[in-house]
Motif scaffolding. Structure first.
Motif, PDB file in Angstrom:
ATOM      1  N   ALA A 185     -48.103  86.561 -56.272  1.00  0.00           N
ATOM      2  CA  ALA A 185     -47.412  87.405 -55.301  1.00  0.00           C
ATOM      3  C   ALA A 185     -48.324  87.720 -54.120  1.00  0.00           C
ATOM      4  O   ALA A 185     -47.881  87.706 -52.966  1.00  0.00           O
ATOM      5  N   GLN A 186     -49.605  87.987 -54.388  1.00  0.00           N
ATOM      6  CA  GLN A 186     -50.546  88.269 -53.301  1.00  0.00           C
ATOM      7  C   GLN A 186     -50.700  87.060 -52.385  1.00  0.00           C
ATOM      8  O   GLN A 186     -50.679  87.198 -51.156  1.00  0.00           O
ATOM      9  N   ILE A 208     -46.489  84.850 -46.086  1.00  0.00           N
ATOM     10  CA  ILE A 208     -45.386  85.479 -45.361  1.00  0.00           C
ATOM     11  C   ILE A 208     -45.919  86.254 -44.161  1.00  0.00           C
ATOM     12  O   ILE A 208     -45.377  86.173 -43.060  1.00  0.00           O
ATOM     13  N   ALA A 209     -47.014  87.005 -44.357  1.00  0.00           N
ATOM     14  CA  ALA A 209     -47.602  87.791 -43.269  1.00  0.00           C
ATOM     15  C   ALA A 209     -48.078  86.878 -42.142  1.00  0.00           C
ATOM     16  O   ALA A 209     -47.842  87.165 -40.957  1.00  0.00           O
ATOM     17  N   ALA A 210     -48.729  85.765 -42.491  1.00  0.00           N
ATOM     18  CA  ALA A 210     -49.197  84.829 -41.463  1.00  0.00           C
ATOM     19  C   ALA A 210     -48.017  84.217 -40.720  1.00  0.00           C
ATOM     20  O   ALA A 210     -48.015  84.125 -39.482  1.00  0.00           O
ATOM     21  N   HIS A 211     -47.002  83.812 -41.445  1.00  0.00           N
ATOM     22  CA  HIS A 211     -45.814  83.222 -40.834  1.00  0.00           C
ATOM     23  C   HIS A 211     -45.145  84.209 -39.885  1.00  0.00           C
ATOM     24  O   HIS A 211     -44.808  83.870 -38.742  1.00  0.00           O
ATOM     25  N   ASP A 212     -44.947  85.433 -40.367  1.00  0.00           N
ATOM     26  CA  ASP A 212     -44.289  86.451 -39.540  1.00  0.00           C
ATOM     27  C   ASP A 212     -45.106  86.769 -38.292  1.00  0.00           C
ATOM     28  O   ASP A 212     -44.546  86.978 -37.216  1.00  0.00           O
ATOM     29  N   MET A 241     -43.738  86.328 -34.410  1.00  0.00           N
ATOM     30  CA  MET A 241     -43.576  87.454 -33.498  1.00  0.00           C
ATOM     31  C   MET A 241     -44.539  87.396 -32.307  1.00  0.00           C
ATOM     32  O   MET A 241     -44.247  87.947 -31.250  1.00  0.00           O
ATOM     33  N   LYS A 242     -45.652  86.734 -32.463  1.00  0.00           N
ATOM     34  CA  LYS A 242     -46.697  86.718 -31.441  1.00  0.00           C
ATOM     35  C   LYS A 242     -46.341  85.737 -30.328  1.00  0.00           C
ATOM     36  O   LYS A 242     -45.920  84.619 -30.576  1.00  0.00           O
ATOM     37  N   GLU A 243     -46.492  86.188 -29.098  1.00  0.00           N
ATOM     38  CA  GLU A 243     -46.339  85.299 -27.951  1.00  0.00           C
ATOM     39  C   GLU A 243     -47.735  85.024 -27.412  1.00  0.00           C
ATOM     40  O   GLU A 243     -48.434  85.941 -26.981  1.00  0.00           O
ATOM     41  N   PHE A 244     -48.143  83.783 -27.472  1.00  0.00           N
ATOM     42  CA  PHE A 244     -49.500  83.409 -27.106  1.00  0.00           C
ATOM     43  C   PHE A 244     -49.635  83.148 -25.612  1.00  0.00           C
ATOM     44  O   PHE A 244     -48.751  82.550 -24.997  1.00  0.00           O
ATOM     45  N   THR A 245     -50.758  83.575 -25.060  1.00  0.00           N
ATOM     46  CA  THR A 245     -51.088  83.225 -23.684  1.00  0.00           C
ATOM     47  C   THR A 245     -51.637  81.805 -23.697  1.00  0.00           C
ATOM     48  O   THR A 245     -51.969  81.259 -24.759  1.00  0.00           O
TER      49      THR A 245
END
Length: 118
Positions: A81-82, A88-92, A96-100
């Motif tokens: 699970a960890q 999941i955290a890396a994917h999310d 969500m991140k918009e890269f310059t």
């Protein structure tokens, strides 16, 4: 194969298709009836162990949904699970991140240098 007792900890894994992440849910037994074990999250399990082979050898069927099983928590389940939660955290984060342009170049260089070292 023993029946569940109050405070037994269980987990369930759901996945929407083969390409989705495995999503783990954990809960514990808070109440027992004659035939059911009620979990802290409200899920009702038939308090009769069955052969599962889904994640573990023994599972407990969800009441009125015999195909869904919960399993007693093990160290392997916690580790899995960890690992899955980190994915999941890396994917999310990437979703969500918009890269310059600068950030994209840095990421590109990191990958390029990593491939050159192989």
């Amino acid at each position: 194969m023993e029946k569940l007792k109050v405070v037994d900890k269980l987990y369930n894994v759901k996945q929407n298709g083969f390409s989705d992440f495995a999503r783990y849910s954990f809960s514990e037994v808070v109440r027992l009836t004659k035939t059911l074990a009620i979990l802290k999250n409200g899920v009702r399990l038939v308090n009769q162990p069955v052969t599962s082979y889904i994640m573990e050898e023994v599972g407990f069927s969800v009441s009125r949904n015999k195909g869904a099983h919960w399993h007693l928590v093990s160290l392997k389940a916690i580790r899995d699970a960890q690992v899955e939660n980190e994915k999941i955290a890396a994917h999310d984060w990437f979703e969500m991140k918009e890269f310059t342009l600068e950030e994209k170049q840095l990421i590109y260089l990191q990958f390029k240098n990593g491939e050159a070292q192989k």
